[in-house]
Design a protein around this motif. Sequence first.
Motif, PDB file in Angstrom:
ATOM      1  N   SER A  87     -50.319   7.420  67.442  1.00  6.18           N
ATOM      2  CA  SER A  87     -49.721   8.715  67.138  1.00  6.18           C
ATOM      3  C   SER A  87     -49.358   9.283  68.511  1.00  6.18           C
ATOM      4  N   GLY A 112     -39.816   3.715  63.516  1.00  8.52           N
ATOM      5  CA  GLY A 112     -41.208   3.736  63.993  1.00  8.52           C
ATOM      6  C   GLY A 112     -42.066   4.726  63.228  1.00  8.52           C
ATOM      7  N   ASP A 161     -37.141  -4.103  60.217  1.00 14.45           N
ATOM      8  CA  ASP A 161     -36.789  -3.854  61.609  1.00 14.45           C
ATOM      9  C   ASP A 161     -35.967  -2.572  61.666  1.00 14.45           C
ATOM     10  N   ARG A 231     -40.380  -1.654  70.930  1.00 16.64           N
ATOM     11  CA  ARG A 231     -39.970  -2.198  69.635  1.00 16.64           C
ATOM     12  C   ARG A 231     -40.438  -3.650  69.591  1.00 16.64           C
TER      13      ARG A 231
HETATM   14  C1  LIG Z   1     -45.589   5.101  68.916  1.00 17.78           C
HETATM   15  S1  LIG Z   1     -45.675   4.355  67.342  1.00 17.78           S
HETATM   16  C2  LIG Z   1     -44.821   5.508  66.312  1.00 17.78           C
HETATM   17  C3  LIG Z   1     -45.493   6.826  66.089  1.00 17.78           C
HETATM   18  C4  LIG Z   1     -45.098   7.457  64.791  1.00 17.78           C
HETATM   19  N1  LIG Z   1     -43.787   8.035  64.786  1.00 17.78           N
HETATM   20  C5  LIG Z   1     -46.147   8.471  64.370  1.00 17.78           C
HETATM   21  O1  LIG Z   1     -45.839   9.652  64.185  1.00 17.78           O
HETATM   22  O2  LIG Z   1     -47.305   8.052  64.205  1.00 17.78           O
HETATM   23  C6  LIG Z   1     -44.453   3.074  67.441  1.00 17.78           C
HETATM   24  C7  LIG Z   1     -44.270   2.371  66.118  1.00 17.78           C
HETATM   25  O3  LIG Z   1     -43.078   1.600  66.196  1.00 17.78           O
HETATM   26  C8  LIG Z   1     -43.265   0.511  65.322  1.00 17.78           C
HETATM   27  N2  LIG Z   1     -42.267  -0.517  65.606  1.00 17.78           N
HETATM   28  C9  LIG Z   1     -42.269  -1.443  66.599  1.00 17.78           C
HETATM   29  N3  LIG Z   1     -41.200  -2.236  66.495  1.00 17.78           N
HETATM   30  C10 LIG Z   1     -40.483  -1.797  65.422  1.00 17.78           C
HETATM   31  C11 LIG Z   1     -39.281  -2.226  64.812  1.00 17.78           C
HETATM   32  N4  LIG Z   1     -38.594  -3.263  65.296  1.00 17.78           N
HETATM   33  N5  LIG Z   1     -38.857  -1.543  63.727  1.00 17.78           N
HETATM   34  C12 LIG Z   1     -39.551  -0.483  63.230  1.00 17.78           C
HETATM   35  N6  LIG Z   1     -40.715  -0.068  63.773  1.00 17.78           N
HETATM   36  C13 LIG Z   1     -41.166  -0.692  64.847  1.00 17.78           C
HETATM   37  C14 LIG Z   1     -44.692   0.069  65.587  1.00 17.78           C
HETATM   38  O4  LIG Z   1     -45.182  -0.712  64.516  1.00 17.78           O
HETATM   39  C15 LIG Z   1     -45.398   1.414  65.755  1.00 17.78           C
HETATM   40  O5  LIG Z   1     -45.981   1.811  64.557  1.00 17.78           O
END
Ligand SMILES: C[S@@+](CC[C@H](N)C(=O)[O-])C[C@H]1O[C@@H](n2cnc3c(N)ncnc32)[C@H](O)[C@@H]1O
Length: 361
Positions: A87, A112, A161, A231
């Motif tokens: 978070s 994300g 994705d 990502r």
């Molecule tokens: C910093 S966290 C996001 C925080 C979120 N917005 C929250 O409020 O909790 C980053 C997120 O990006 C996701 N992520 C990574 N690569 C991704 C992709 N290719 N497509 C979508 N989500 C992705 C990860 O699984 C992770 O949950």
Amino acid sequence: MTRHSDATAEELRAQFAGALGQGRTSEWLAAFADVPRELFVHSFYRQDQQGGWREVTVGDPAFLKTVYSNTALTTQLDERGIPTSSSSEPGLMLAMLDALRADTGHTVYELGTGTGYNAALLAWRLGSDNVVTVDVDPVLTQLARMRLSRAKLHPTVITGDGAEGHEDRAPYDRIIATAGLRCIPPALLSQARDGAIIVAPIGFGVAQVTVSGRGEAGGQFLSLPAHFMPRREPGKPPAFAELEAQEAERTEVPAEDVLDRLKFPLSLALPGYNSCSWRDDEGRLTGVGLWTADGSTASVHVEGKVRQTGPRRLWDAVEELAKHFPHGTPAREEFGLTITPAGQRVWYREPHGPSWELPPT
Ligand SMILES: C[S@@+](CC[C@H](N)C(=O)[O-])C[C@H]1O[C@@H](n2cnc3c(N)ncnc32)[C@H](O)[C@@H]1O
């Protein structure tokens, strides 16, 4: 005044939103004051001095106080103990939401989902029907759906994705990414309405661009530092063993520059690069390693010896960068981003100044 140890979640949330709002007015503060962060962060991981992780859960006396502090909380680790979801820091979330300039009636796409907390803030203010959020991890999207529904919020949560967008609900008025990107994904550009604002972490900064036509957009970086989880995409591991066979070259650029003053511009010149550092028993830096997803790898010793291998000579990129920035740390807000159908280019100070091409995806 309420002491943290016996304050209720509601009291802590009110103090937290008040502290976030100090010195600024923002339409989002009411959302921070109302959406329970602890509903989305059931537990988090804290790293100890030795680098080990400890899970902090609701029963821990510091739990609520930490949830209602301006701290990024790691919420998922992979089998090697590497953080894969968190978070984000609430102050940074607020700055990014402000930069999005979203208003009633706008549709928003989030890359994300993570815990679902940011999606909850978006849905709280803009309405669940106007929010689509995507995470690549099915465990996270399932949990987020459940938690959002407990908060009586029902944005569309998709597993996939996030760089591919979600065509069914396009075009979007606003797009926000909360995972680190190497460029603005082309599918998201094509799913953005003319005039849409996109806020996305690129390298170790946050870009805010306005879409001005088909495949065209432009804007600048916010002044804030940002270190988002990258990502998730497949990539090769570093080839440190191969470096042993390489002839060492000399460099005048100090190894520590890539960990410090050149860190942000390097994240634009080598999008998606990884780094590690080596230290002696007293904790003094002895060297730095760099690698990118194509297997290119470099190591530099603090005494100025460099070894490089792979398709791209990564230290050459550092030396090139040091020529543009021989002293001091350039400010993030002096960098801009111009997107045309021909490509995406980050520039320093002016579009015709020093610039670096971002990869196409
Ligand atoms: C910093 S966290 C996001 C925080 C979120 N917005 C929250 O409020 O909790 C980053 C997120 O990006 C996701 N992520 C990574 N690569 C991704 C992709 N290719 N497509 C979508 N989500 C992705 C990860 O699984 C992770 O949950």
